[in-house]
Design an enzyme around this catalytic site. Structure first.
Site, PDB file in Angstrom:
ATOM      1  N   HIS A  56      36.593  46.807  59.437  1.00 51.22           N
ATOM      2  CA  HIS A  56      36.772  47.172  58.031  1.00 51.22           C
ATOM      3  C   HIS A  56      35.713  48.157  57.567  1.00 51.22           C
ATOM      4  CE1 HIS A  56      33.655  44.234  57.299  1.00 51.22           C
ATOM      5  NE2 HIS A  56      34.375  43.327  57.940  1.00 51.22           N
ATOM      6  N   HIS A  76      32.142  47.626  58.314  1.00 48.50           N
ATOM      7  CA  HIS A  76      31.626  47.998  59.634  1.00 48.50           C
ATOM      8  C   HIS A  76      31.323  49.494  59.694  1.00 48.50           C
ATOM      9  CE1 HIS A  76      33.856  44.203  60.846  1.00 48.50           C
ATOM     10  NE2 HIS A  76      32.596  43.960  61.108  1.00 48.50           N
ATOM     11  N   LYS A 115      39.593  41.796  65.757  1.00 52.00           N
ATOM     12  CA  LYS A 115      39.753  41.702  64.301  1.00 52.00           C
ATOM     13  C   LYS A 115      39.635  43.083  63.686  1.00 52.00           C
ATOM     14  CE  LYS A 115      38.244  36.945  63.691  1.00 52.00           C
ATOM     15  NZ  LYS A 115      37.220  36.126  63.037  1.00 52.00           N
TER      16      LYS A 115
HETATM   17  N1  ARG Z   1      30.147  40.624  63.409  1.00 53.98           N
HETATM   18  C1  ARG Z   1      29.662  40.315  62.098  1.00 53.98           C
HETATM   19  C2  ARG Z   1      30.726  40.644  61.059  1.00 53.98           C
HETATM   20  O1  ARG Z   1      31.590  41.430  61.296  1.00 53.98           O
HETATM   21  C3  ARG Z   1      28.423  41.085  61.753  1.00 53.98           C
HETATM   22  C4  ARG Z   1      27.242  40.754  62.585  1.00 53.98           C
HETATM   23  C5  ARG Z   1      25.946  41.023  61.873  1.00 53.98           C
HETATM   24  N2  ARG Z   1      24.803  40.717  62.650  1.00 53.98           N
HETATM   25  C6  ARG Z   1      24.303  39.511  62.879  1.00 53.98           C
HETATM   26  N3  ARG Z   1      23.249  39.433  63.656  1.00 53.98           N
HETATM   27  N4  ARG Z   1      24.788  38.447  62.316  1.00 53.98           N
HETATM   28  O2  ARG Z   1      30.674  40.117  59.956  1.00 53.98           O
END
Ligand code: ARG
Length: 578
Positions: free
Chosen positions: A143, A146, A140
């Site tokens: 963005h 991140h 994905k």
């Molecule tokens: N992968 C998730 C996203 O892009 C963020 C993860 C954040 N950490 C967690 N422990 N939920 O939205």
């Protein structure tokens, strides 16, 4: 630490008067920021913060009375040369030569520990801290959120580590879910082994977009995808092996990209790791009577009497994002029992984390209180010239190429051995400073034009200041010992301001370590850069008599040292030439 020596000395006197142990007074004595008025005050005691907090709030006149009383009882000595009062403050002026000498010597002696060896941190218990950040989703978009998570998490980890904690950096990848069903189902049709090897993130993203589109027109593909995901969940060997490859090549590329940012992780974790443990979590919730079923068969947990709830199980029994987070949190606590667990994501996930911590509490895990979500705001307008940000690489490339263009057109640019690396560092500094200037939770508008300006409060200006100080040292040499210099030579207002500013560094670090906001350090370093510019203009080294030149060099060296330390904490690699 320089400031501490003075704070201690002031606290010792105050301790007798107020009958409070000196260590309780340290934090109420603060170094005075440099201001345009150039007040001859170096430290202030904030009187309201040392008054007996048991007696109900003190009126202003009451505080003022106390202020006068305290000031009258204090005496000047070898350290403090003047005592006065302000509104609610007792003001101290320090023996100027002693102050200068101490600051310059301490900056020299403590090196990268300057400010951290301060008494402000000495009573801080050393903790085990887990920082989870970046956490992109494979296949994905990477963005802007991140990117922010990456640089903010890195800053928090750097800072915590610097002040002596034991830090573990975790990247919790989005490496599970329906996107892998689609990828698995569509890879043989849209995928290409060569491209996967060469450019995994880009390729997986392309394949994902294509399959996703195809699935909208062709219901068969959706079914195939669901099939594939079911196989994954059932640990089918073939399915898992394809998924594993997608994950491995992605991580390899991530590592390279993070390297460009100067970021590393101790652990690449991810949602996939917790798929099985989710079932244990659901069992536990059930056993404690917390798991309720909806009519449709989904599993929910009530979070409070008011009836707000969180879904933790789909009607087909599979887990959700929050279920995997529950399993991950419990697993981390079991394995390394950190004192604090920090999650860095954008603020749209705040309620997710509040729910997560609440359910952990309901499960009886008292350590839920040691979990902390650090939310940040949205960024508008961070686009490359090609379009939106898809990969971290795009932002880095854009920052680098724009900086290169500007360097090429700037008259002051030097011939560099490694222009690319320099441009990369400058570009990154520009992005980081822009990002860290405000409160993390605020949204902001991003503009390349703005962040790449070489004047004004930008990362470019900060890098420029560092390079300038470095070249001064190259040209005029360095001073090996601060104790020999004649501090009487450093009485120009620009020198005094610079020293006073260096004096405060520990308080700034302390503030950022308390609220985890980088903005205190950013504005401190920008002010430092401006003070350096003024000093550089008014206090020439070349052409000055040796004793004066030496004293000034020593001052500029100290400024560069603190500037570099601060930049590194923020995640910026200082450049020596630009
Ligand atoms: N992968 C998730 C996203 O892009 C963020 C993860 C954040 N950490 C967690 N422990 N939920 O939205």
């Amino acid at each position: 630490m320089a400031a501490c020596r003075f704070r201690r000395s002031i606290a010792a006197q105050l301790s007798h008067i107020l009958e409070v142990p000196p260590e309780n007074l340290i934090k109420s004595i603060t170094a005075v920021p440099v201001s345009k008025k150039r007040l001859p005050i170096d430290f202030q005691l904030i009187v309201s913060s040392v008054l007996d907090t048991n007696s109900s709030s003190h009126s202003r006149s009451d505080v003022q009375l106390q202020t006068q009383k305290i000031a009258e009882k204090l005496k000047c000595d070898a350290v403090v040369t003047e005592i006065s009062t302000g509104e609610g403050t007792v003001n101290f002026t320090i023996n100027q030569e002693l102050l200068t000498k101490t600051v310059l010597q301490k900056v020299r002696e403590d090196g990268s520990q300057y400010g951290i060896k301060s008494e402000l941190f000495s009573q801080l218990p050393k903790r085990k801290i887990l920082v989870e950040f970046s956490s992109p989703n494979i296949a994905k978009k990477f963005h802007v959120g991140h990117l922010r998570s990456t640089i903010i998490g890195n800053f928090i980890a750097n800072l915590k580590e610097a002040i002596g904690h034991h830090v573990t950096r975790i990247n919790y990848l989005g490496d599970w879910g329906m996107q892998f069903g689609l990828l698995g189902a569509g890879f043989h049709r849209f995928g290409c082994e060569e491209k996967l090897k060469l450019n995994p993130l880009q390729h997986l993203f392309e394949v994902y977009v294509q399959v996703h589109k195809a699935s909208e027109e062709d219901k068969n593909i959706t079914e195939l995808a669901q099939d594939f995901f079911r196989k994954l969940e059932a640990r089918d060997e073939q399915a898992i092996s394809l998924w594993q490859r997608f994950r491995d090549v992605s991580i390899e590329e991530y590592v390279q990209m993070y390297k460009r940012l100067g970021v590393h992780f101790d652990e690449y974790s991810g949602e996939s790791l917790y798929q099985e443990q989710c079932q244990d979590v659901l069992k536990m919730l059930d056993m404690k009577g917390l798991l309720k079923k909806t009519k449709e068969g989904a599993g929910i947990v009530y979070l409070s009497e008011k009836g707000d709830q969180s879904t933790v199980m789909r009607s087909d029994g599979t887990s959700l994002y929050i279920t995997r987070d529950l399993a991950a949190a419990i697993d981390r606590m079991n394995k390394c029992n950190p004192d604090t667990m920090i999650y860095v994501t954008d603020k749209s996930q705040s309620s997710h984390f509040q729910q997560l911590f609440r359910i952990l509490k309901l499960l009886g895990y008292e350590w839920a209180e040691r979990c902390q979500h650090v939310p940040f705001g949205r960024v508008q307008g961070m686009k490359t010239r090609k379009g939106d940000v898809v990969f971290l690489e795009d932002v880095l490339d854009e920052a680098c190429s724009m900086t290169l263009e500007r360097m090429a057109s700037a008259k002051t640019s030097k011939e560099l051995d490694n222009p690319l690396e320099t441009a990369e560092r400058i570009g990154l500094a520009a992005v980081i400073i822009q990002d860290f200037r405000g409160l993390l939770s605020s949204d902001y508008q991003f503009s390349w034009d703005h962040v790449l300006q070489s004047r004004g409060d930008t990362g470019v200006f900060m890098q420029y200041t560092h390079a300038r100080l470095y070249s001064l040292e190259k040209m005029c040499g360095t001073v090996s010992q601060a104790s020999h210099i004649n501090t009487a030579r450093l009485q120009d207002p620009q020198a005094v301001s610079l020293i006073k500013h260096l004096l405060r560094y520990d308080e700034i670090l302390y503030r950022s370590s308390q609220d985890l906001q980088p903005k205190h350090i950013v504005s401190y370093l920008l002010t430092l850069s401006h003070l350096v510019a003024a000093a550089h203009k008014q206090l020439p080294v070349k052409g000055s008599v040796p004793e004066l030149a030496e004293a000034r060099i020593c001052l500029f060296q100290a400024a560069r040292s603190v500037l570099a330390n601060g930049m590194k904490l923020l995640g910026i690699m200082p450049v020596n030439r630009m």
